[in-house]
Write a protein that holds these residues in place. Sequence first.
Motif: not given
Length: 419
Positions: A100-116
Amino acid sequence: MQLYVIGVNHTTAPIQIREHVAFDSELLGSALHELTQNGASEAAILSTCNRTELYCSTDDPQKALDWLSQYHHLEKDAIAPYIYTFPDDEAVKHAFRVASGLDSMVLGEPQILGQFKQSVKIAQDAGTLGTLLHKLFQRTFEVAKEVRTNTDIGANSISMAAAAVKLAQRIFGNIGEQKVLFIGAGEMIELCADHFAAQKPKSMTIANRTIERGSNLAQKISSQGIQSQAMLLNDLPAHFADFDIVVTSTASQLPIIGLGMVETAIKARRHRPIFMVDLAVPRDIEHEVAELDDVFLYTVDDLSQVVSDGIENRQIAAIEAETIVANRVENFMQWFKKRDAVPTIKALRDQVDAMRKAETEKALKQLQKGESPEKVLEALSIALSNKFLHAPSHALNQSHGDEHAKLEDTLKQLYQIKS
């Protein structure tokens, strides 16, 4: 088997540690097979510039940690202070928060979902997902979508790519006269290229291991009216001094830009500054380069202050997102706990079915002998009732005190007896 998440991220480990436990995406499949041969019945690995995490079903998380250190040829003591281990509901909550981007360096960033999602696909293709992890990741992506849909967690989010442009503008002001070099041609470089292209630099060059992928991105940039070209990484040393801005993000396990290459470029440029952003983990640029005069080198960790802009509004949305996550964790854990009861339920059904078959067989033999069907059915029903009730009745008669009272309450609940 229990569910565990074992890993490091940007909040627990500096880049000097993260780059040593990062996984080459092309080798993830074989790494997953190794992990499942070392104590994990199911496994997936999420490896990005900001985190490396093992998602696994295992009875002994220490085996997974031992494997991680052995795989990367590291002493366990060297990474132990940076490792976190989340079991069961904590693991579920962590997965939901990451996607959900809650644990990212950039709070809320969307790229992590695609990487996941890509990491899960690799695990699925490798055959290392079972019922537990498949269900976890299915729910994880559902929660991430719900958070994105129902909160403003992604609003006003400044990406790494946008942060790189901001920093470049601080060095050069208007970057319309600068020549930009991108090393790599993956998703992060494409994002960076889009952001820099919006500033209309003098030229943009893509250096990549294969010319075809680099040329495709260069053509896309050219369509925006910007002079662009592609080149092979092998040709980089001869042209490196031509560039004012360098952004790199590759999957290389070793540095691509060494100290000597940059020193030579600085002399050729007569000490005109070079702005460099290394978004790769492991790093693409040798860290000694940062010590050179006329070089402004930033890593993903250095960008944290820039990407924090606008975080106040996203923090309010994050509170709403955390509530969604907490509720969905509770729902998932209900399924998880019910899953533990499946073997007991199956054993109970098998035992009852065996009783039913035995008594049915007796009844059929009695019918074949010519006995009255009414009597046979009566005897069958009595025999089944006695067998089904024997175990709970015997247990109740043998219990005493508090144990008897608890067992009696349980039986009343199970058989819905009102008293």
